[in-house]
Structure formats: C-alpha cells, structure tokens
Design a protein around this motif. Sequence first.
Motif, PDB file in Angstrom:
ATOM      1  N   SER A   6       0.843  -1.204   0.000  1.00 18.43           N
ATOM      2  CA  SER A   6       0.000   0.000   0.000  1.00 18.43           C
ATOM      3  C   SER A   6       0.876   1.250   0.000  1.00 18.43           C
ATOM      4  O   SER A   6       1.610   1.496   0.959  1.00 18.43           O
ATOM      5  CB  SER A   6      -0.907   0.019   1.235  1.00 18.43           C
ATOM      6  N   SER A  51      -0.428   3.162   4.806  1.00 21.91           N
ATOM      7  CA  SER A  51       0.248   2.003   5.368  1.00 21.91           C
ATOM      8  C   SER A  51       0.763   2.321   6.771  1.00 21.91           C
ATOM      9  O   SER A  51       1.523   3.273   6.965  1.00 21.91           O
ATOM     10  CB  SER A  51       1.424   1.593   4.475  1.00 21.91           C
ATOM     11  N   TYR A  60       0.945 -10.607   5.697  1.00 26.19           N
ATOM     12  CA  TYR A  60       0.027 -10.997   4.635  1.00 26.19           C
ATOM     13  C   TYR A  60      -0.177 -12.504   4.707  1.00 26.19           C
ATOM     14  O   TYR A  60       0.796 -13.267   4.597  1.00 26.19           O
ATOM     15  CB  TYR A  60       0.578 -10.617   3.257  1.00 26.19           C
ATOM     16  N   GLY A  98      -3.086  -6.813  10.860  1.00 27.24           N
ATOM     17  CA  GLY A  98      -4.445  -6.304  10.877  1.00 27.24           C
ATOM     18  C   GLY A  98      -5.270  -6.837  12.021  1.00 27.24           C
ATOM     19  O   GLY A  98      -6.167  -6.165  12.524  1.00 27.24           O
ATOM     20  N   THR A 126      -4.717  -3.348  13.360  1.00 30.25           N
ATOM     21  CA  THR A 126      -4.756  -2.136  12.537  1.00 30.25           C
ATOM     22  C   THR A 126      -5.948  -2.114  11.590  1.00 30.25           C
ATOM     23  O   THR A 126      -6.240  -1.074  10.994  1.00 30.25           O
ATOM     24  CB  THR A 126      -3.458  -1.982  11.724  1.00 30.25           C
ATOM     25  N   ARG A 127      -6.633  -3.256  11.441  1.00 28.31           N
ATOM     26  CA  ARG A 127      -7.837  -3.308  10.596  1.00 28.31           C
ATOM     27  C   ARG A 127      -9.117  -3.264  11.428  1.00 28.31           C
ATOM     28  O   ARG A 127     -10.200  -3.588  10.944  1.00 28.31           O
ATOM     29  CB  ARG A 127      -7.827  -4.584   9.741  1.00 28.31           C
ATOM     30  N   ASP A 140     -12.186  -1.443   9.930  1.00 33.11           N
ATOM     31  CA  ASP A 140     -12.820  -1.810   8.661  1.00 33.11           C
ATOM     32  C   ASP A 140     -13.106  -3.304   8.503  1.00 33.11           C
ATOM     33  O   ASP A 140     -13.619  -3.714   7.470  1.00 33.11           O
ATOM     34  CB  ASP A 140     -11.991  -1.296   7.470  1.00 33.11           C
ATOM     35  N   VAL A 141     -12.766  -4.120   9.477  1.00 30.98           N
ATOM     36  CA  VAL A 141     -13.123  -5.542   9.450  1.00 30.98           C
ATOM     37  C   VAL A 141     -14.227  -5.756  10.481  1.00 30.98           C
ATOM     38  O   VAL A 141     -13.996  -5.559  11.683  1.00 30.98           O
ATOM     39  CB  VAL A 141     -11.902  -6.437   9.761  1.00 30.98           C
ATOM     40  N   GLU A 177     -11.138  -0.982  18.449  1.00 29.63           N
ATOM     41  CA  GLU A 177     -10.348   0.203  18.096  1.00 29.63           C
ATOM     42  C   GLU A 177      -9.521   0.751  19.258  1.00 29.63           C
ATOM     43  O   GLU A 177      -8.366   1.170  19.045  1.00 29.63           O
ATOM     44  CB  GLU A 177     -11.263   1.302  17.534  1.00 29.63           C
TER      45      GLU A 177
END
Length: 230
Positions: free
Chosen positions: A14, A18, A113, A156, A197-198, A201-202, A209
């Motif tokens: 990204s 990032s 990843y 994430g 870190t996700r 959005d997950v 958070e």
Amino acid sequence: MTSATLLHLDSSISPAGSVSRALTGRFAAAWRARHGAAAAEHRYRDLAADPVPAIRASYDALGRRTARKGPLPPADVAALAENPDEAREWALSRPLIEELRAADTLLLGSPMYNFTVSTGLKAWIDRVSFPGAYLDPATGGQLLRDTRVVVVAVRGGGYGPGTPREHFDFQLPYLRAYFGAIGVAAEHLHVVTAELTRAADVPELNGLEPLAAESLAAAEAQLDALAAAV
C-alpha cells in the motif's frame, strides 16, 4: 558522533495509508535527527514499488558451487560463474548483500500478509541469502554480529500471546529464525509490533479500536526509544 548507516526497507503493497510505512518513517526521521546529515547515511528501498527479482536456478547453481569453496569475499564469487545467467544472478545479488553488510542498523517494515511476510520481502531475503555471504573468509566469524535489526511488524488482527490466533503467526517466528541464522545477535534484534490495525474496517474486529490505538501508541514509543538509543 561516529558515522552511521541505516538501511531502511519497506515492503507494504500500500503506497498510502500504510501503518508499517508510517512507523518505519517515524523511526528513520528520528534516527536522522539524532545522527545528523553529515554523519549518517540513510539508504532506502521500497520492496513493493521496486521489487527484487526472484532468484532462479542459476542462483542456486552458483550458490552450491560457492558453498563448496567455503566463505569467499564477494569479489571472488563472480569468477565462479560458469555462464551469463549465473553472472547475472550474482550481479543482482552482490549490491544487496554488500548493502546489508555495510549497514549499522537495518530497519524493516513488515506487514503480515496471509499469516507471514510479503512477497517483496521474501524475494529480498532469498536474494541476499547467498552461501557464506555473512561469514568472514579469514576467520569464519559472523559479520552481522553487531548489526542492529529493527523489525516493524504490523498485523491487521491480533496474534499476540494468549490470543486465539497466536499460532497463526508465521511472520515473527520466521523473521527471528532468519536473522538469527545469518548471524544477527539476539540482543541486537528488536521486534516492534502494531496489532489490530484493521479494527475499523473488518466487521469481526469492530469494537477493538481502543486496543488498536493502544498497540499503535506502544509501537511508536518503542521506536522512538530505539531511535534514540544509538
């Protein structure tokens, strides 16, 4: 203050947003401020934007031939190449190996990843892992024993001790084993993690958070302390 060299590698795919890039950038800025432009060299590679070519069969052939000779100075390896493909593989590898050998500090941005390191980082690791590259040809001693390695590991989700996915983490065990195998002393390997870190959005991570913010703040503080240490 003596001269110092920082080798700074990012491997996030990204270009913007990032977390690993932001954290390595934070460390690099603090490191440069501490050492000063006149006494420091900051070498940077983006392993996603400018990927290291994957190794080929000719790399393996030259590596096997070199290994049978024992540790050699980099300048002597080229003479062992038996064809243009082998010469090309060494020409791609030697600058990266010498860059790592010359670094006082290696700063590595490593997002997770699929439970491990990125393709770009793995390609760099394969390329610099040439037989005998980090052994002194005269003594057999470890050339990276004093190299400081700062790994910024960003995930994430949550993979820390006691979490349900602790045993899904093939990122940090791999990096610890790798740098130990090439001679980096355990006391010089520093791992800084930022998790969750996700969370925003997950859906499965929604509500975590505050823990994500806490993890990020701890990573920033740890990197600031490491940058100020030498």
